[in-house]
Design a protein around this motif. Structure first.
Motif, PDB file in Angstrom:
ATOM      1  N   THR A   1       5.071  -4.486 -12.674  1.00 21.60           N
ATOM      2  CA  THR A   1       4.990  -3.103 -13.165  1.00 21.60           C
ATOM      3  C   THR A   1       5.916  -2.231 -12.320  1.00 21.60           C
ATOM      4  OG1 THR A   1       3.080  -2.801 -11.740  1.00 21.60           O
ATOM      5  CG2 THR A   1       2.635  -3.203 -14.061  1.00 21.60           C
ATOM      6  N   PRO A   2       7.109  -1.961 -12.832  1.00 26.51           N
ATOM      7  CA  PRO A   2       8.105  -1.245 -12.036  1.00 26.51           C
ATOM      8  C   PRO A   2       7.603   0.093 -11.480  1.00 26.51           C
ATOM      9  CG  PRO A   2       9.062  -2.045 -14.087  1.00 26.51           C
ATOM     10  CD  PRO A   2       7.596  -2.280 -14.184  1.00 26.51           C
ATOM     11  N   GLN A   3       6.846   0.850 -12.282  1.00 27.88           N
ATOM     12  CA  GLN A   3       6.431   2.164 -11.776  1.00 27.88           C
ATOM     13  C   GLN A   3       5.482   2.014 -10.587  1.00 27.88           C
ATOM     14  OE1 GLN A   3       5.152   0.759 -14.305  1.00 27.88           O
ATOM     15  NE2 GLN A   3       3.004   1.273 -14.634  1.00 27.88           N
ATOM     16  N   ALA A   4       4.732   0.905 -10.550  1.00 27.46           N
ATOM     17  CA  ALA A   4       3.855   0.668  -9.412  1.00 27.46           C
ATOM     18  C   ALA A   4       4.666   0.363  -8.167  1.00 27.46           C
ATOM     19  CB  ALA A   4       2.897  -0.483  -9.713  1.00 27.46           C
ATOM     20  N   VAL A   5       5.752  -0.371  -8.329  1.00 29.56           N
ATOM     21  CA  VAL A   5       6.625  -0.668  -7.200  1.00 29.56           C
ATOM     22  C   VAL A   5       7.177   0.634  -6.630  1.00 29.56           C
ATOM     23  CG1 VAL A   5       8.781  -1.761  -6.474  1.00 29.56           C
ATOM     24  CG2 VAL A   5       7.216  -2.957  -8.029  1.00 29.56           C
ATOM     25  N   ALA A   6       7.496   1.550  -7.537  1.00 26.20           N
ATOM     26  CA  ALA A   6       8.060   2.823  -7.105  1.00 26.20           C
ATOM     27  C   ALA A   6       7.091   3.575  -6.200  1.00 26.20           C
ATOM     28  CB  ALA A   6       8.419   3.683  -8.315  1.00 26.20           C
ATOM     29  N   ASP A   7       5.836   3.643  -6.571  1.00 26.98           N
ATOM     30  CA  ASP A   7       4.860   4.319  -5.728  1.00 26.98           C
ATOM     31  C   ASP A   7       3.445   3.849  -6.063  1.00 26.98           C
ATOM     32  OD1 ASP A   7       3.265   5.867  -4.206  1.00 26.98           O
ATOM     33  OD2 ASP A   7       4.005   7.788  -4.947  1.00 26.98           O
ATOM     34  N   PRO A   8       3.063   2.718  -5.515  1.00 27.41           N
ATOM     35  CA  PRO A   8       1.755   2.137  -5.855  1.00 27.41           C
ATOM     36  C   PRO A   8       0.584   2.985  -5.375  1.00 27.41           C
ATOM     37  CG  PRO A   8       2.815   0.880  -4.111  1.00 27.41           C
ATOM     38  CD  PRO A   8       3.827   1.845  -4.609  1.00 27.41           C
ATOM     39  N   VAL A   9       0.808   3.804  -4.351  1.00 34.01           N
ATOM     40  CA  VAL A   9      -0.279   4.665  -3.895  1.00 34.01           C
ATOM     41  C   VAL A   9      -0.633   5.669  -4.998  1.00 34.01           C
ATOM     42  CG1 VAL A   9      -0.955   6.442  -2.229  1.00 34.01           C
ATOM     43  CG2 VAL A   9       0.255   4.393  -1.440  1.00 34.01           C
TER      44      VAL A   9
ATOM     45  N   ALA B   1       1.568  -4.501  -5.713  1.00 32.59           N
ATOM     46  CA  ALA B   1       2.691  -3.613  -5.402  1.00 32.59           C
ATOM     47  C   ALA B   1       2.461  -2.886  -4.079  1.00 32.59           C
ATOM     48  CB  ALA B   1       2.881  -2.604  -6.535  1.00 32.59           C
ATOM     49  N   LEU B   2       1.194  -2.595  -3.768  1.00 34.46           N
ATOM     50  CA  LEU B   2       0.883  -1.906  -2.513  1.00 34.46           C
ATOM     51  C   LEU B   2       1.318  -2.748  -1.306  1.00 34.46           C
ATOM     52  CD1 LEU B   2      -0.506   0.598  -1.239  1.00 34.46           C
ATOM     53  CD2 LEU B   2      -2.636  -0.717  -1.206  1.00 34.46           C
ATOM     54  N   ALA B   3       1.162  -4.057  -1.435  1.00 35.75           N
ATOM     55  CA  ALA B   3       1.563  -4.944  -0.331  1.00 35.75           C
ATOM     56  C   ALA B   3       3.073  -4.862  -0.098  1.00 35.75           C
ATOM     57  CB  ALA B   3       1.130  -6.369  -0.622  1.00 35.75           C
ATOM     58  N   GLU B   4       3.837  -4.777  -1.197  1.00 34.36           N
ATOM     59  CA  GLU B   4       5.290  -4.628  -1.051  1.00 34.36           C
ATOM     60  C   GLU B   4       5.637  -3.274  -0.456  1.00 34.36           C
ATOM     61  OE1 GLU B   4       7.721  -5.520  -4.569  1.00 34.36           O
ATOM     62  OE2 GLU B   4       5.897  -6.538  -5.269  1.00 34.36           O
ATOM     63  N   PHE B   5       4.949  -2.284  -0.962  1.00 32.78           N
ATOM     64  CA  PHE B   5       5.211  -0.901  -0.552  1.00 32.78           C
ATOM     65  C   PHE B   5       5.099  -0.739   0.957  1.00 32.78           C
ATOM     66  CE2 PHE B   5       3.345   3.330   0.326  1.00 32.78           C
ATOM     67  CZ  PHE B   5       4.373   4.140  -0.146  1.00 32.78           C
ATOM     68  N   VAL B   6       4.097  -1.396   1.514  1.00 38.43           N
ATOM     69  CA  VAL B   6       3.849  -1.309   2.950  1.00 38.43           C
ATOM     70  C   VAL B   6       5.052  -1.816   3.738  1.00 38.43           C
ATOM     71  CG1 VAL B   6       2.535  -2.556   4.733  1.00 38.43           C
ATOM     72  CG2 VAL B   6       1.325  -1.301   2.936  1.00 38.43           C
ATOM     73  N   VAL B   7       5.695  -2.862   3.209  1.00 43.25           N
ATOM     74  CA  VAL B   7       6.859  -3.420   3.898  1.00 43.25           C
ATOM     75  C   VAL B   7       8.116  -2.601   3.617  1.00 43.25           C
ATOM     76  CG1 VAL B   7       8.319  -5.463   4.172  1.00 43.25           C
ATOM     77  CG2 VAL B   7       5.857  -5.723   3.870  1.00 43.25           C
ATOM     78  N   ASP B   8       8.204  -2.097   2.389  1.00 44.77           N
ATOM     79  CA  ASP B   8       9.407  -1.344   2.001  1.00 44.77           C
ATOM     80  C   ASP B   8       9.610  -0.082   2.839  1.00 44.77           C
ATOM     81  OD1 ASP B   8      10.167  -3.179   0.144  1.00 44.77           O
ATOM     82  OD2 ASP B   8       9.257  -2.133  -1.558  1.00 44.77           O
ATOM     83  N   ARG B   9       8.528   0.406   3.463  1.00 43.67           N
ATOM     84  CA  ARG B   9       8.661   1.581   4.326  1.00 43.67           C
ATOM     85  C   ARG B   9       9.740   1.403   5.392  1.00 43.67           C
ATOM     86  NH1 ARG B   9       3.924   2.744   7.772  1.00 43.67           N
ATOM     87  NH2 ARG B   9       3.795   0.495   7.927  1.00 43.67           N
ATOM     88  N   ALA B  10       9.994   0.155   5.749  1.00 42.96           N
ATOM     89  CA  ALA B  10      10.881  -0.088   6.899  1.00 42.96           C
ATOM     90  C   ALA B  10      12.351  -0.045   6.528  1.00 42.96           C
ATOM     91  CB  ALA B  10      10.555  -1.437   7.519  1.00 42.96           C
ATOM     92  N   TYR B  11      12.621   0.069   5.222  1.00 42.37           N
ATOM     93  CA  TYR B  11      14.023  -0.039   4.797  1.00 42.37           C
ATOM     94  C   TYR B  11      14.624   1.324   4.424  1.00 42.37           C
ATOM     95  CZ  TYR B  11      13.208  -4.995   4.863  1.00 42.37           C
ATOM     96  OH  TYR B  11      12.913  -6.276   5.271  1.00 42.37           O
TER      97      TYR B  11
END
Lengths: 338, 338
Positions: free
Chosen positions: A9-17, A328-338
């Motif tokens: 779900t692309p929109q979830a990747v964008a901002d799962p929170v 997606a939340l799990a990815e989001f947590v890591v994406d913060r670093a980029y």
């Protein structure tokens, strides 16, 4: 985007929170209302100081995990609201005490509560919020959830004491570091996810799966935080960059760099972290050494691996918008670093 | 003996703590065992620091009240052991944090934990013990008891914050002082007594009676402590004499003396407590002023009145060795001052 391509779900990747907040309807606003209720006191300093931390708050990721897990499981009661509030209050109490322990002057780029009101006030208001967390848990009516959360609170304190004993100890092993973050950070994420299947009366396998989800997400979260303290991959110096370095905390990036250190580099870490003798250029030098050995890359690779473990743990549940957003939340947590 | 002549068992008057311990059989040793279990941790500092406080411990009056109340009511389960342990752990955690807040160097005449191990360690081990207290409460299986004890923990923290705000404020009224000790001390005594009828499933009237017993005993206990801080009636300077004075805490003796103060005396209190500008002879001078106005006598008279209220609260229960010993305990608390 360097995240894991596991969500569909692309929109979830964008901002799962935001996605999870929206899916949960008025659950999160109701959790906020509970938090406000619990901070009330005729002693003016309590709501004042608590509001500084709770209202200025972060992303509410921990209570959101409780809410989303419960809703994913089709739970229809109200106990998850109280437990989510309790999770956030434990987190907030821990932050207050951490700042006293670390003698921090900043928290999320703002003056820390102990810096404004004093250490005694932060200790006592932390205790107050901790007690309020337990009152909220009682409201949930679940002794089993209470057991899980009080155990998590004990493990967090244990992890913090362990970390304190390791400050400045450049001989800290990767395993010791992982034990510390498992306790001080992952335990609360794990408990936040685990209490929902308990409350919903779901089978042990689902409780284990959500425990693993929370724990692995928590490990990823902390690894990313520790990489971000040195600017992350972009080495963009954020508001809180260098806190760990200044406090002599030996986090994974440093541990990894120490494993490959030249004599000169080892002397640098011994002076700056072991002896806490630092000058202004040392943080830049530290980042240069970390990058030389790929220590931030390696730390983030480990964070990604833990995020992937969190996602895998969800595989026993039916695929739907909840599992997609939690993944997606799990990815989001890591994406913060980029 | 200046105690109240309300008990009819002379040996209990002599030492009601020992009497209650003996009546309770192996209950108190089992509570000690629970405390030892709960202090265990692979993180060495935790059992070390906790043992310093718990093992060196006081008279265990609070858990003894829980045990004795439960046994008085004929409770035959084991939940009272867990709750008694929880009460003592909450008390211990509170002491650890209090010493950090007050920057104490001594506790019960020994070096305080924060003085030996440091403030951060005391904050975190206090948190650990607090969490362990809640785990013990969960073991009792009573959500209602959990509610009472977590509420007491919140009230204690609230009372400590209130006290902190009043340090050095010589305008503090009697009522403000009573509100502080009601919260910081009496709330835990009250909860310690109240949880037993809850656990034993007794009628609300018995719960109210034991709540009142605990609360009034707690008020008497704190009033006596505050008188003892100025040497009590004998003005025998004990190990901890003068702590409140040095910390600028306005306790009842001072409040009473302030009500009758000459201009010169008011200036004395303003300088020593308001401004915390003290020299070595000031404590003696403070005691002289307190005695001039009968402030220690009056404080102890109020303590006796609260002890008598505690005894009266027991009147709804059948007269037996338990009620006699609990009644004697109320006298004992006041007799410490003579």
């Amino acid at each position: 985007m360097n995240g894991l391509p596991l969500s569909d779900t692309p929109q979830a990747v964008a901002d799962p929170v935001s996605t999870l907040m929206a899916l949960a309807g008025d659950d999160m606003p109701r959790v906020e209302a509970l938090l406000n209720e619990r901070m009330a006191s005729p002693v003016a300093l309590i709501p004042e100081l608590a509001a500084w931390l709770v209202k200025a708050g972060g992303k509410r990721i921990r209570p959101l995990i409780t809410i989303a897990s419960a809703r994913m499981l089709g739970y229809e009661g109200e106990g998850h609201l109280a437990l989510a509030g309790a999770v956030e209050l434990i987190h907030t109490a821990t932050l207050l005490h951490d700042d006293v322990v670390d003698e921090s002057e900043l928290r999320r780029g703002k003056a820390s509560a102990n810096h404004i009101w004093g250490n005694p006030q932060s200790v006592l208001v932390g205790d107050f919020l901790f007690a309020q967390a337990f009152m909220l848990m009682v409201d949930s009516g679940s002794l089993d959830a209470l057991h899980v959360l009080s155990r998590a609170a004990a493990i967090i304190a244990e992890g913090e004491v362990r970390q304190l004993a390791l400050v400045g100890d450049i001989a800290v092993s990767r395993q010791s570091y992982m034990d510390v973050i498992d306790a001080k950070t992952a335990a609360l994420f794990a408990a936040a996810a685990q209490v929902s299947p308990i409350l919903a009366g779901r089978p042990k396998a689902e409780e284990d799966a959500l425990y693993t989800y929370g724990r692995e997400l928590g490990l990823a979260f902390q690894l990313v935080d520790d990489a971000l303290d040195y600017g992350g991959l972009a080495a963009l110096l954020g508001k809180n960059t260098g806190d760990d370095f200044r406090e002599g905390k030996i986090t994974l990036p440093v541990t990894l760099a120490l494993e490959k250190a030249s004599d000169e580099e080892r002397a640098f870490w011994t002076r700056t972290l072991g002896g806490k003798t630092q000058d202004e250029s040392d943080l830049d030098e530290a980042i240069t050494i970390l990058k030389r050995h790929g220590a931030l890359d390696e730390t983030l690779a480990q964070a990604r691996a833990h995020a992937a473990n969190a996602q895998s743990a969800l595989s026993i549940f039916p695929r739907n918008e909840w599992t997609a957003a939690l993944s997606a939340l799990a990815e989001f947590v890591v994406d913060r670093a980029y």
